[in-house]
Design a protein around this motif. Structure first.
Motif, mmCIF file in Angstrom:
data_model
loop_
_atom_site.group_PDB
_atom_site.id
_atom_site.type_symbol
_atom_site.label_atom_id
_atom_site.label_comp_id
_atom_site.label_asym_id
_atom_site.label_seq_id
_atom_site.Cartn_x
_atom_site.Cartn_y
_atom_site.Cartn_z
ATOM 1 N N UNK A 1 63.245 48.030 76.454
ATOM 2 C CA UNK A 1 62.989 49.296 77.123
ATOM 3 C C UNK A 1 61.586 49.296 77.714
ATOM 4 N N UNK A 2 61.439 49.904 78.884
ATOM 5 C CA UNK A 2 60.143 49.936 79.555
ATOM 6 C C UNK A 2 59.398 51.227 79.221
ATOM 7 N N UNK A 3 58.201 51.071 78.688
ATOM 8 C CA UNK A 3 57.313 52.199 78.429
ATOM 9 C C UNK A 3 56.142 52.106 79.410
ATOM 10 N N UNK A 4 55.874 53.207 80.109
ATOM 11 C CA UNK A 4 54.828 53.222 81.133
ATOM 12 C C UNK A 4 53.691 54.131 80.691
ATOM 13 N N UNK A 5 52.465 53.588 80.737
ATOM 14 C CA UNK A 5 51.275 54.393 80.452
ATOM 15 C C UNK A 5 50.345 54.351 81.657
ATOM 16 N N UNK A 6 49.730 55.477 81.919
ATOM 17 C CA UNK A 6 48.757 55.556 83.018
ATOM 18 C C UNK A 6 47.355 55.421 82.435
ATOM 19 N N UNK A 7 46.365 55.575 83.260
ATOM 20 C CA UNK A 7 44.982 55.409 82.835
ATOM 21 C C UNK A 7 44.663 56.259 81.604
ATOM 22 N N UNK A 8 44.223 55.576 80.562
ATOM 23 C CA UNK A 8 43.876 56.280 79.332
ATOM 24 C C UNK A 8 45.075 56.772 78.537
ATOM 25 N N UNK A 9 46.265 56.345 78.905
ATOM 26 C CA UNK A 9 47.475 56.828 78.229
ATOM 27 C C UNK A 9 47.699 56.160 76.879
ATOM 28 N N UNK A 10 48.393 56.879 76.015
ATOM 29 C CA UNK A 10 48.729 56.364 74.686
ATOM 30 C C UNK A 10 50.155 56.764 74.343
ATOM 31 N N UNK A 11 50.932 55.814 73.839
ATOM 32 C CA UNK A 11 52.277 56.100 73.328
ATOM 33 C C UNK A 11 52.368 55.521 71.930
ATOM 34 N N UNK A 12 52.635 56.366 70.986
ATOM 35 C CA UNK A 12 52.748 55.925 69.590
ATOM 36 C C UNK A 12 54.206 55.572 69.291
#
Length: 207
Positions: free
Chosen positions: A68-79
């Motif tokens: 699965x693709x998880x996308x984060x932008x500048x300074x993003x965080x996904x736990x």
């Protein structure tokens, strides 16, 4: 034509010789009540684990987790820590046999049934119980890990002929029956055609 062996208790072997057969689903073999040598909690599923992973990025970033693709932008965080990514097969019924003809190889069983042609055996079952089965596939089981580290991994598709490497010594050959309707934990039924298979020599009790 593939010759296989079914290791059973004497009581169940006698039932089979009278035409009574039990065929279980994936959930049946994941059941905790089964003997440890039979139970496979990952039967029909694969599981990707993330442990303590947290996705962080200073710029736009794409991270693959179990395909699965998880996308984060500048300074993003996904736990995604301590997550399980499970892929499961549609329910099917399986009938397990082995290429091993060795008394005592499976200590919980004391009797071995020889099936001269497991593909013919499968066709007999399907032809007689079209209400339960639309068809079947047969083949040797391949052994590989069903649980894996999910981060930056494309994922593992489950397969009815894959099992955990913990069972690789079993040399399992199985039938995977395609259900015609709702799948139960297991089905038990009697067929004169199976009883006749013992009379014609397709099946025999060898020990």
């Amino acid at each position: 034509m593939t010759t296989v062996f079914k290791h059973m208790t004497l009581e169940n072997a006698q039932r089979l010789s009278r035409g009574e057969i039990r065929i279980g689903s994936f959930s049946y073999y994941r059941d905790a009540e089964h003997h440890a040598s039979i139970r496979d909690e990952h039967e029909g599923i694969t599981t990707g684990l993330t442990h303590d992973a947290v996705i962080t990025s200073a710029t736009y970033q794409e991270t693959i987790v179990a395909g699965l693709k998880f996308v984060t932008d500048t300074g993003g965080t996904i736990d995604v820590s301590n997550s399980s990514f499970i892929r499961a097969l549609p329910p099917v019924y399986i009938y397990s046999t082995t290429l091993i003809n060795a008394p005592g190889r499976f200590p919980q069983y004391d009797t071995i049934i020889r099936i001269e042609d497991i593909e013919l055996f499968g066709r007999i079952i399907v032809d007689c119980r079209r209400d339960l089965f639309n068809g079947y596939h047969s083949g040797l089981v391949n052994y590989k890990e069903q649980v894996y580290a999910a981060m930056n991994h494309p994922g593992i598709e489950p397969d009815p002929f894959f099992k955990s490497s913990n069972f690789q010594g079993d040399q399992e050959f199985r039938l995977a029956f395609i259900p015609a309707g709702e799948v139960e934990s297991h089905v038990t039924f009697s067929l004169n055609e199976i009883r006749n298979a013992f009379r014609t020599g397709l099946c025999s009790i060898v020990t």
